[in-house]
Enzyme design. Structure first.
Site, mmCIF file in Angstrom:
data_model
loop_
_atom_site.group_PDB
_atom_site.id
_atom_site.type_symbol
_atom_site.label_atom_id
_atom_site.label_comp_id
_atom_site.label_asym_id
_atom_site.label_seq_id
_atom_site.Cartn_x
_atom_site.Cartn_y
_atom_site.Cartn_z
ATOM 1 N N LYS A 17 -6.107 4.801 9.431
ATOM 2 C CA LYS A 17 -7.178 5.233 8.530
ATOM 3 C C LYS A 17 -8.132 6.110 9.329
ATOM 4 O O LYS A 17 -8.953 5.629 10.086
ATOM 5 C CB LYS A 17 -7.903 4.028 7.935
ATOM 6 C CG LYS A 17 -8.729 4.361 6.704
ATOM 7 C CD LYS A 17 -8.977 3.121 5.858
ATOM 8 C CE LYS A 17 -10.004 3.311 4.771
ATOM 9 N NZ LYS A 17 -9.854 4.456 3.913
ATOM 10 N N ARG A 41 0.847 -1.193 0.000
ATOM 11 C CA ARG A 41 0.000 0.000 0.000
ATOM 12 C C ARG A 41 0.883 1.244 0.000
ATOM 13 O O ARG A 41 1.703 1.436 0.878
ATOM 14 C CB ARG A 41 -0.916 0.014 1.233
ATOM 15 C CG ARG A 41 -1.871 1.202 1.221
ATOM 16 C CD ARG A 41 -3.051 0.994 2.136
ATOM 17 N NE ARG A 41 -2.689 1.095 3.544
ATOM 18 C CZ ARG A 41 -3.546 0.906 4.539
ATOM 19 N NH1 ARG A 41 -4.794 0.579 4.281
ATOM 20 N NH2 ARG A 41 -3.152 1.028 5.790
ATOM 21 N N SER A 77 -12.601 -3.066 -0.776
ATOM 22 C CA SER A 77 -12.917 -2.628 0.584
ATOM 23 C C SER A 77 -14.402 -2.297 0.690
ATOM 24 O O SER A 77 -14.954 -1.624 -0.176
ATOM 25 C CB SER A 77 -12.100 -1.383 0.952
ATOM 26 O OG SER A 77 -10.733 -1.716 1.060
#
Length: 203
Positions: free
Chosen positions: A135, A37, A106
């Site tokens: 997040k 990521r 997601s």
């Protein structure tokens, strides 16, 4: 083997050398899937990092997943792509990567969960189970109750992500979820291999 069982999502703040070290040690410790990521690096740096990890994973049987970027996944011939809700539509991504690569999506709320079965995806990342510093823009936390409900309503494999650590890992695992995704618990560990082995033992 269940490839989703222990799903490492990498921390983009690691240097390339540290990233390679963490992934190498985590795979030795029992990680079953690795997602690269990179939210803020340019594409060239992303490709460089993904290529390095692809080389490192060769022969281990651990799939390499690229977060968000279909172009990067194609460039390094990764094993799959994981999309967020604001990324390329899943149908288009599937056309580009072909039928044989893994495609994850997601899922952040019940509406998305209801809709996902119409999409050509292989698994879903249920986000976020708990509040997490990695997040900060999540509006909904599923919690254990929400995770159990999602498992009952979905025919797709579910990977739980968000705020999962040593303290709540066992509780998440006992829901029967297909996989648990971790960032900090492995990437920030002093000894990533030992940390992974401890997590694996709890699963």
């Amino acid at each position: 083997m269940n490839p989703y069982q222990l799903y490492l999502v990498t921390d983009e703040n690691l240097t390339l050398e540290r990233l390679k070290y963490v992934v190498r040690e985590a795979v030795q410790g029992g990680v079953t899937m690795v997602q690269i990521r990179e939210k803020h690096h340019d594409v060239r740096a992303f490709i460089e990092r993904a290529s390095a990890i692809k080389t490192l994973l060769k022969g281990t049987g651990v799939p390499l997943i690229i977060n968000d970027r279909v172009d990067v996944a194609l460039a390094v011939d990764a094993d799959g792509v994981h999309l967020g809700q604001s990324d390329m539509p899943a149908t288009l991504a599937r056309q580009l990567i072909g039928p044989d690569k893994l495609l994850g999506l997601s899922i952040e709320n019940h509406q998305q969960l209801d809709h996902v079965h119409q999409l050509p995806v292989d698994y879903i990342g249920l986000s976020a189970i708990f509040a997490t510093p990695t997040k900060t823009d999540t509006l909904h936390h599923w919690g254990i109750h929400g995770l159990k409900a999602a498992l009952q309503s979905s025919s797709l494999p579910i990977v739980a992500i968000g705020g999962i650590n040593h303290n709540n890992l066992k509780e998440v695992a006992t829901t029967g979820v297909h996989g648990i995704a971790l960032v900090s618990a492995i990437c920030q560990a002093k000894d990533p291999r030992a940390a992974t082995e401890q997590i694996k033992a709890l699963l």
